[in-house]
Scaffold this motif. Structure first.
Motif, short mmCIF file in Angstrom:
data_model
loop_
_atom_site.label_atom_id
_atom_site.label_comp_id
_atom_site.label_asym_id
_atom_site.label_seq_id
_atom_site.Cartn_x
_atom_site.Cartn_y
_atom_site.Cartn_z
N ALA A 9 0.83 -1.20 0.00
CA ALA A 9 0.00 0.00 0.00
C ALA A 9 0.87 1.26 0.00
CB ALA A 9 -0.93 0.00 1.21
N LYS A 10 1.94 1.24 0.77
CA LYS A 10 2.87 2.38 0.80
C LYS A 10 3.48 2.60 -0.58
CE LYS A 10 6.94 4.18 3.09
NZ LYS A 10 8.03 3.91 4.02
N ASP A 11 3.88 1.51 -1.24
CA ASP A 11 4.43 1.62 -2.59
C ASP A 11 3.39 2.18 -3.56
OD1 ASP A 11 6.84 0.63 -1.73
OD2 ASP A 11 6.49 -1.41 -2.48
N LEU A 12 2.14 1.75 -3.42
CA LEU A 12 1.07 2.26 -4.29
C LEU A 12 0.88 3.77 -4.10
CD1 LEU A 12 -1.57 -0.58 -3.92
CD2 LEU A 12 -0.19 -0.08 -5.94
N PRO A 55 -14.25 4.92 -4.76
CA PRO A 55 -12.85 4.51 -4.92
C PRO A 55 -12.40 3.62 -3.75
CG PRO A 55 -13.01 6.82 -4.30
CD PRO A 55 -14.40 6.33 -4.49
N LEU A 56 -11.57 2.63 -4.06
CA LEU A 56 -11.06 1.72 -3.02
C LEU A 56 -9.78 2.29 -2.42
CD1 LEU A 56 -11.49 -1.74 -4.76
CD2 LEU A 56 -12.90 -0.75 -2.98
N LYS A 57 -9.58 2.03 -1.15
CA LYS A 57 -8.36 2.46 -0.48
C LYS A 57 -7.20 1.61 -0.97
CE LYS A 57 -10.66 4.00 3.68
NZ LYS A 57 -10.77 3.88 5.12
N LYS A 58 -6.00 2.16 -0.87
CA LYS A 58 -4.80 1.46 -1.33
C LYS A 58 -4.56 0.18 -0.52
CE LYS A 58 -3.45 4.78 -4.16
NZ LYS A 58 -4.15 4.95 -5.37
N THR A 59 -4.95 0.16 0.75
CA THR A 59 -4.76 -1.05 1.55
C THR A 59 -5.66 -2.18 1.06
OG1 THR A 59 -6.29 -0.10 3.17
CG2 THR A 59 -3.95 0.09 3.64
N VAL A 60 -6.87 -1.85 0.67
CA VAL A 60 -7.79 -2.86 0.13
C VAL A 60 -7.24 -3.39 -1.20
CG1 VAL A 60 -10.12 -3.25 -0.75
CG2 VAL A 60 -9.78 -1.86 1.29
N ILE A 61 -6.74 -2.49 -2.04
CA ILE A 61 -6.15 -2.90 -3.31
C ILE A 61 -4.96 -3.82 -3.06
CG2 ILE A 61 -4.93 -2.09 -5.36
CD1 ILE A 61 -6.61 0.53 -5.06
N THR A 102 4.04 5.65 -5.65
CA THR A 102 4.13 5.64 -7.11
C THR A 102 2.95 6.37 -7.75
OG1 THR A 102 2.99 3.50 -7.26
CG2 THR A 102 5.39 3.46 -7.17
N GLY A 103 1.97 6.73 -6.95
CA GLY A 103 0.81 7.42 -7.49
C GLY A 103 -0.06 6.51 -8.34
N ALA A 104 -0.15 5.25 -7.94
CA ALA A 104 -0.93 4.27 -8.71
C ALA A 104 -2.39 4.69 -8.79
CB ALA A 104 -0.82 2.90 -8.05
N GLY A 158 -2.50 -13.25 -6.13
CA GLY A 158 -1.18 -13.74 -6.50
C GLY A 158 -0.40 -12.80 -7.39
N ARG A 159 -0.80 -11.57 -7.49
CA ARG A 159 -0.12 -10.59 -8.33
C ARG A 159 1.05 -9.92 -7.62
NH1 ARG A 159 -5.46 -7.59 -10.48
NH2 ARG A 159 -6.37 -9.35 -11.56
N ALA A 160 1.12 -10.07 -6.30
CA ALA A 160 2.19 -9.48 -5.51
C ALA A 160 3.08 -10.59 -4.99
CB ALA A 160 1.62 -8.66 -4.35
N GLU A 161 4.37 -10.41 -5.16
CA GLU A 161 5.32 -11.41 -4.67
C GLU A 161 5.75 -11.04 -3.26
OE1 GLU A 161 9.69 -13.24 -5.84
OE2 GLU A 161 8.67 -11.87 -7.20
N ILE A 162 5.72 -11.98 -2.35
CA ILE A 162 6.11 -11.74 -0.97
C ILE A 162 7.49 -12.33 -0.77
CG2 ILE A 162 5.58 -12.19 1.45
CD1 ILE A 162 2.63 -12.31 0.60
N LEU A 163 8.45 -11.45 -0.46
CA LEU A 163 9.83 -11.90 -0.24
C LEU A 163 10.02 -12.15 1.25
CD1 LEU A 163 11.60 -9.28 -2.52
CD2 LEU A 163 10.93 -11.62 -3.09
N ARG A 164 10.60 -13.29 1.56
CA ARG A 164 10.84 -13.67 2.95
C ARG A 164 12.33 -13.81 3.18
NH1 ARG A 164 6.45 -16.79 1.14
NH2 ARG A 164 4.55 -16.38 2.30
N LYS A 165 12.78 -13.36 4.35
CA LYS A 165 14.18 -13.54 4.72
C LYS A 165 14.39 -14.98 5.14
CE LYS A 165 15.15 -8.85 6.12
NZ LYS A 165 15.63 -7.98 7.18
#
Length: 68
Positions: free
Chosen positions: A28-31, A46-52, A34-36, A60-67
């Motif tokens: 959501a912060k990245d959205l 309009p939907l909030k960025k956190t909901v998006i 970037t002004g998405a 599955g459109r977002a990749e979650i990177l784990r340490k």
């Protein structure tokens, strides 16, 4: 797109709720930075960025990177 986030489906893609909250907040912060474009529901709300962000994780459109 649904008005409510697909939380149950998003939880299947992460290890726990904490990881979902952390990943969704980062996305959501990245959205915001970037002004998405905002998505708009059928009713014109309009939907909030956190909901998006949660919806993107659930689909599955977002990749979650784990340490390791």
């Amino acid at each position: 797109m649904n008005k409510r986030p697909l939380i149950e489906q998003a939880l299947k893609r992460v290890n726990n709720r904490y990881e979902l909250v952390h990943a969704a907040s980062k996305l959501a912060k990245d959205l915001y930075e970037t002004g998405a474009e905002s998505y708009v529901t059928e009713e014109g709300i309009p939907l909030k960025k956190t909901v998006i962000a949660i919806n993107e994780i659930a689909k599955g459109r977002a990749e979650i990177l784990r340490k390791e």
